[in-house]
Design a protein around this motif. Structure first.
Motif, PDB file in Angstrom:
ATOM      1  N   HIS A   1       1.071  -1.229   0.001  1.00  0.00           N
ATOM      2  CA  HIS A   1       0.084   0.130  -0.038  1.00  0.00           C
ATOM      3  C   HIS A   1       0.862   1.185   0.049  1.00  0.00           C
ATOM      4  O   HIS A   1       1.948   1.317   0.573  1.00  0.00           O
TER       5      HIS A   1
ATOM      6  N   ASP B   1       6.410   1.537   6.282  1.00  0.00           N
ATOM      7  CA  ASP B   1       4.803   1.262   6.415  1.00  0.00           C
ATOM      8  C   ASP B   1       4.367   2.163   5.212  1.00  0.00           C
ATOM      9  O   ASP B   1       3.861   3.276   5.806  1.00  0.00           O
TER      10      ASP B   1
ATOM     11  N   GLU C   1      -4.974   1.550   2.290  1.00  0.00           N
ATOM     12  CA  GLU C   1      -5.191   0.453   3.239  1.00  0.00           C
ATOM     13  C   GLU C   1      -5.047   1.087   4.886  1.00  0.00           C
ATOM     14  O   GLU C   1      -5.868   0.379   6.021  1.00  0.00           O
ATOM     15  N   GLU C   2      -4.677   2.118   4.858  1.00  0.00           N
ATOM     16  CA  GLU C   2      -4.426   2.652   6.406  1.00  0.00           C
ATOM     17  C   GLU C   2      -6.043   3.206   6.737  1.00  0.00           C
ATOM     18  O   GLU C   2      -6.022   3.819   7.879  1.00  0.00           O
TER      19      GLU C   2
ATOM     20  N   HIS D   1       3.372   4.118  12.162  1.00  0.00           N
ATOM     21  CA  HIS D   1       2.044   4.573  12.988  1.00  0.00           C
ATOM     22  C   HIS D   1       2.558   5.698  13.771  1.00  0.00           C
ATOM     23  O   HIS D   1       1.771   6.335  14.311  1.00  0.00           O
TER      24      HIS D   1
END
Ligand SMILES: NCC(=O)N[C@@H](Cc1c[nH]cn1)C(=O)O
Ligand SMILES: [Zn+2]
Ligand SMILES: [Zn+2]
Length: 479
Positions: free
Chosen positions: A98, A132, A166-167, A449
């Motif tokens: 992603h 990420d 995705e998040e 995150h």
């Protein structure tokens, strides 16, 4: 068959250029959860598509429709699809990643601008999305480039699905996968043998891992509203039922300080681990010191490593994330907020699903709210959810990934279940009916995150070698 040594050499020689490409990707603030950044998510999709095309991949931007965010209907970012190789004698691997990221502000506590990739003296590549999940996506681009420039044929056929939501719950993706699958041999996924996802992390900072499980998620909102507008607490304090008072009382009833979930029936759905299963967690290269280093404080809920690992991998957890509508700025505003929304999520493990857990949460919060005798209004609902996933590791996909890890890192990987969620994983496994594995690039202390998210240079470069080597190991297996 290990990857050709020239391939590994190429990756070393071109490391600085690969890092520059990562910097270009990090510079696009593709935050899917923030409406004001939606254009950036589209820009990021185009960035990836352009790169894939340059590398000889046939691409398609798949329109996934619209969503309503903060009361506005806006376009969903497209999924970037890629296809290279149609050789029926080769296996076909579907790669997922992603290109959207979590929000990040310097004021959250970042030491550097989150969207400027900063290379620290110790080799850390610091920036939102470095680990990420832009680093891993770019790892695949690096692999394609190395094969192209060296004139080495790809040992497998590749299909790519890179998404930009995705998040934020992967909105639209499940429907697209199901619809494509239903198109049979004309569909994008026709012929896919296995799926490989690089969107998670090692357990620690030393030992690579391969991941065969993910927790699911029930992301819930609990909203309390009362007055028609915000009120002065000096004028109305102790004269009205205050939404914030009700809400914090309810939030305080969800989870105990040691992590025990207080909603009846939720923790009870999981059977206790027997000694054989405990052994699996016992064997993993992990210690309480690893947690302390990753979180930057000595706050583990237990001194027993196995118990802590089981809490992350095979038990549900409930986290309270924030309160929308509450006063949070600096200064001392004496306000009674009119409407406040508590946000919390429950990570789920088999046999839990959002369908089984959400009704228990709603029933419980409504009953607890009734006990408050408040005249305010309550609304509890699921914002988004996903089911947990656990795979069969006795499959050639895992065999190839283990061999590749040994070849690149000279170490046997930890076999892990991850505490995070990538709901599309289960969709791939169930809809396409194929084996799925997670082959992470980053380390357990990358701070995904969080503030100062990073990817170590060595993980980016050795991780690129790992992805490339995995393709060759897949091809070498007679299956
Ligand atoms: N790297 C995977 C990841 O971070 N997944 C998110 C998915 C998610 C769901 N809702 C919001 N984010 C995670 O939090 O596990
Ligand atoms: Zn991710
Ligand atoms: Zn994430």
């Amino acid at each position: 068959m290990p990857a050709p040594t020239t391939l590994l050499g190429y990756i070393d020689e071109n490391a600085d250029r690969f890092i520059k490409r990562l910097a270009d990707a990090v510079a696009i603030p593709s935050v899917s959860g923030d409406r004001t950044h939606r254009e950036d998510v589209f820009k990021m999709a185009k960035f990836i598509e352009d790169q894939l095309q340059t590398l000889g991949v046939q691409t398609r931007l798949e329109d996934l429709g619209t969503e309503t965010l903060d009361g506005h209907e806006i376009k969903l970012p497209p999924a970037v699809l890629g296809k290279i190789g149609e050789d029926p004698k080769k296996k076909t691997i579907l790669i997922y990643g992603h290109f959207d990221v979590q929000p990040a502000f310097k004021s959250d506590g970042w030491s550097t601008d989150p969207f400027t990739l900063t290379i620290a003296d110790d080799g850390q590549l610091i920036g939102r999305g470095s680990s990420d999940d832009k680093g891993p996506i770019l790892g695949w681009l690096n692999v394609l480039e190395a094969h192209r420039d060296l004139g080495i044929g790809l040992p497998v056929n590749l299909r790519f699905v890179f998404e930009g939501m995705e998040e934020s719950g992967s909105v639209g993706l499940d429907e697209f996968i199901a619809a494509e699958h239903a198109r049979g041999k004309d569909g994008w996924f026709h012929g896919v043998d296995v799926v490989c996802i690089s969107d998670n992390y090692w357990l620690n900072t030393r030992t690579p891992c391969i991941t065969y499980g993910l927790r699911g998620l029930a992301y819930m909102f609990v909203q309390v509203s009362g007055p028609a507008r915000d009120l002065h607490s000096g004028v109305f304090g102790r004269t009205v039922h205050e939404p914030m008072t009700d809400l914090v009382t309810l939030l305080g009833k969800l989870v105990a300080p040691d992590g025990t979930i207080l909603i009846p029936g939720v923790d009870d759905m999981i059977r206790a681990a027997d000694s054989e299963e405990r052994e699996l967690y016992d064997r993993l290269d992990y210690s309480i010191a690893d947690i302390e280093a990753a979180v930057g404080a000595s706050i583990a809920v237990s001194d027993d490593k196995t118990q802590v690992l089981m809490g992350r991998m095979r038990q549900p957890s409930l986290s309270i994330h924030g309160i929308e509508g509450a006063f949070y700025g600096s200064g001392a505003k004496t306000v009674i907020p009119a409407k406040v929304t508590g946000k919390f999520s429950i990570r789920l493990v088999p046999p839990q699903t959002p369908d089984k857990v959400v009704p228990l949460v709603i029933q419980y919060l409504e009953a607890e709210f009734a006990k408050l005798n408040s005249k305010n209004k309550l609304r509890v609902y699921l914002e988004h959810g996903g089911k947990p996933w656990v795979a069969d590791i006795k499959h050639w996909n895992y065999e190839a990934a283990i061999k590749a890890t040994q070849a690149v890192y000279n170490k046997l990987p930890d076999m892990t279940r991850e505490g995070g969620s990538i709901p599309v994983t289960l969709t791939f496994a169930e809809t396409l009916g194929v084996n799925v594995l997670l082959l992470p690039m980053g380390r357990g202390d990358d701070g995904a995150h969080s503030t100062n998210e990073k990817l170590d240079r060595s993980n980016f470069i050795e991780g690129t070698k790992l992805l490339g080597t995995y393709l060759h190991e897949v091809a070498a297996i007679n299956a």
